[in-house]
Design a protein around this motif. Sequence first.
Motif, PDB file in Angstrom:
ATOM      1  N   ASN A 182      12.663   5.795 -16.891  1.00 44.21           N
ATOM      2  CA  ASN A 182      12.730   6.366 -15.547  1.00 44.21           C
ATOM      3  C   ASN A 182      12.109   7.767 -15.518  1.00 44.21           C
ATOM      4  N   LYS A 183      10.809   7.808 -15.743  1.00 42.05           N
ATOM      5  CA  LYS A 183      10.035   9.057 -15.707  1.00 42.05           C
ATOM      6  C   LYS A 183       9.072   8.984 -14.519  1.00 42.05           C
ATOM      7  N   PHE A 184       8.704  10.140 -13.976  1.00 41.52           N
ATOM      8  CA  PHE A 184       7.764  10.167 -12.858  1.00 41.52           C
ATOM      9  C   PHE A 184       6.335  10.045 -13.405  1.00 41.52           C
ATOM     10  N   ILE A 185       5.612   9.031 -12.929  1.00 40.18           N
ATOM     11  CA  ILE A 185       4.253   8.783 -13.414  1.00 40.18           C
ATOM     12  C   ILE A 185       3.248   8.804 -12.268  1.00 40.18           C
ATOM     13  N   VAL A 186       1.990   9.091 -12.642  1.00 41.77           N
ATOM     14  CA  VAL A 186       0.878   9.071 -11.687  1.00 41.77           C
ATOM     15  C   VAL A 186      -0.308   8.362 -12.329  1.00 41.77           C
ATOM     16  N   GLY A 187      -1.225   7.956 -11.479  1.00 41.48           N
ATOM     17  CA  GLY A 187      -2.431   7.287 -11.951  1.00 41.48           C
ATOM     18  C   GLY A 187      -2.384   5.809 -11.642  1.00 41.48           C
ATOM     19  N   TYR A 188      -3.523   5.187 -11.700  1.00 39.13           N
ATOM     20  CA  TYR A 188      -3.658   3.755 -11.432  1.00 39.13           C
ATOM     21  C   TYR A 188      -2.974   3.355 -10.121  1.00 39.13           C
ATOM     22  N   GLY A 189      -3.225   4.131  -9.086  1.00 42.94           N
ATOM     23  CA  GLY A 189      -2.674   3.855  -7.767  1.00 42.94           C
ATOM     24  C   GLY A 189      -1.453   4.684  -7.412  1.00 42.94           C
ATOM     25  N   LEU A 190      -0.748   5.189  -8.416  1.00 43.52           N
ATOM     26  CA  LEU A 190       0.449   5.994  -8.177  1.00 43.52           C
ATOM     27  C   LEU A 190       0.051   7.458  -7.990  1.00 43.52           C
ATOM     28  N   ASP A 191       0.759   8.136  -7.086  1.00 42.56           N
ATOM     29  CA  ASP A 191       0.351   9.507  -6.761  1.00 42.56           C
ATOM     30  C   ASP A 191       1.507  10.493  -6.814  1.00 42.56           C
ATOM     31  N   TYR A 192       1.124  11.750  -6.774  1.00 44.53           N
ATOM     32  CA  TYR A 192       2.054  12.842  -6.537  1.00 44.53           C
ATOM     33  C   TYR A 192       1.528  13.577  -5.317  1.00 44.53           C
ATOM     34  N   ASP A 193       2.220  13.438  -4.206  1.00 44.12           N
ATOM     35  CA  ASP A 193       1.804  14.033  -2.927  1.00 44.12           C
ATOM     36  C   ASP A 193       0.321  13.808  -2.639  1.00 44.12           C
ATOM     37  N   GLY A 194      -0.127  12.565  -2.810  1.00 46.09           N
ATOM     38  CA  GLY A 194      -1.493  12.181  -2.452  1.00 46.09           C
ATOM     39  C   GLY A 194      -2.521  12.283  -3.556  1.00 46.09           C
ATOM     40  N   LEU A 195      -2.220  12.970  -4.642  1.00 48.82           N
ATOM     41  CA  LEU A 195      -3.197  13.137  -5.721  1.00 48.82           C
ATOM     42  C   LEU A 195      -2.875  12.234  -6.910  1.00 48.82           C
ATOM     43  N   LEU A 215       0.837  -1.206   0.000  1.00 50.58           N
ATOM     44  CA  LEU A 215       0.000   0.000   0.000  1.00 50.58           C
ATOM     45  C   LEU A 215       0.867   1.251   0.000  1.00 50.58           C
ATOM     46  N   ASN A 216       0.365   2.383  -0.450  1.00 52.18           N
ATOM     47  CA  ASN A 216      -0.960   2.617  -0.973  1.00 52.18           C
ATOM     48  C   ASN A 216      -1.032   2.331  -2.468  1.00 52.18           C
ATOM     49  N   GLY A 217       0.093   2.420  -3.122  1.00 49.61           N
ATOM     50  CA  GLY A 217       0.136   2.406  -4.581  1.00 49.61           C
ATOM     51  C   GLY A 217      -0.443   1.191  -5.263  1.00 49.61           C
ATOM     52  N   ALA A 218      -0.299   0.002  -4.658  1.00 58.12           N
ATOM     53  CA  ALA A 218      -0.683  -1.223  -5.351  1.00 58.12           C
ATOM     54  C   ALA A 218      -2.150  -1.598  -5.180  1.00 58.12           C
ATOM     55  N   PHE A 219      -2.948  -0.774  -4.521  1.00 58.56           N
ATOM     56  CA  PHE A 219      -4.326  -1.185  -4.221  1.00 58.56           C
ATOM     57  C   PHE A 219      -5.157  -1.468  -5.470  1.00 58.56           C
ATOM     58  N   MET A 220      -5.045  -0.646  -6.509  1.00 57.02           N
ATOM     59  CA  MET A 220      -5.842  -0.888  -7.726  1.00 57.02           C
ATOM     60  C   MET A 220      -5.335  -2.118  -8.474  1.00 57.02           C
ATOM     61  N   PHE A 221      -4.036  -2.216  -8.624  1.00 61.69           N
ATOM     62  CA  PHE A 221      -3.418  -3.341  -9.308  1.00 61.69           C
ATOM     63  C   PHE A 221      -3.709  -4.648  -8.556  1.00 61.69           C
ATOM     64  N   ALA A 222      -3.552  -4.625  -7.241  1.00 67.42           N
ATOM     65  CA  ALA A 222      -3.819  -5.822  -6.430  1.00 67.42           C
ATOM     66  C   ALA A 222      -5.254  -6.286  -6.630  1.00 67.42           C
ATOM     67  N   SER A 223      -6.189  -5.375  -6.605  1.00 66.68           N
ATOM     68  CA  SER A 223      -7.600  -5.713  -6.779  1.00 66.68           C
ATOM     69  C   SER A 223      -7.832  -6.414  -8.115  1.00 66.68           C
ATOM     70  N   GLU A 224      -7.265  -5.885  -9.175  1.00 69.57           N
ATOM     71  CA  GLU A 224      -7.464  -6.456 -10.509  1.00 69.57           C
ATOM     72  C   GLU A 224      -6.802  -7.824 -10.644  1.00 69.57           C
ATOM     73  N   ILE A 225      -5.593  -7.970 -10.122  1.00 66.00           N
ATOM     74  CA  ILE A 225      -4.894  -9.266 -10.186  1.00 66.00           C
ATOM     75  C   ILE A 225      -5.667 -10.318  -9.401  1.00 66.00           C
ATOM     76  N   ILE A 226      -6.093  -9.975  -8.206  1.00 68.99           N
ATOM     77  CA  ILE A 226      -6.791 -10.933  -7.340  1.00 68.99           C
ATOM     78  C   ILE A 226      -8.129 -11.340  -7.957  1.00 68.99           C
TER      79      ILE A 226
END
Length: 177
Positions: free
Chosen positions: A151-164, A44-55
Amino acid sequence: MIQLHDLQFEPYLSEKEINEAIDKLAEQLNRDYEGDTPVFLGVLNGAFMFASEIIKRFKGDCEVSFVKLGSYEGTRSTGDVKTLLGLNQSLKGRRVVLIEDIVDTGNTLEEINEILKKEGVADYKVLTLFFKPEAYKKSIKIDYKGMEIPNKFIVGYGLDYDGLGRNLTEVYKRKEQ
């Protein structure tokens, strides 16, 4: 283009591309763990969406647990991984699939590797949706990789930038200035 806090992000990976990668990973897991009852351990927190889909795509019996660690401030890894929330069940003698949203430096993996050794797991495999090979500095094997990315900074699908941005169904990369 989207704005999160002070930064702009541009579209990078579509929901369709992400789902195709997850489908392939789920097929591999279903083959490799057929007849087994693995423990899926989401980071957590980042893997919550991915974990849900895999499971949801796993066809056999399984158990699910989570651990929460952190090493990011803003867009940079601090290099110092802090255990924020530990395991709530024994993993002794169990087969574990560690679910990560992204593997970049490998610092979080190194910390979890120590936790799993102390727990006495039978074995564990590392599953990540996104892998940044040019940022990876550790020797722990990444068994299942959804997508290798620069090696770029990405957001979305569970990944965030300072919470967003965690709730975005697509992935965006930081816009180059």
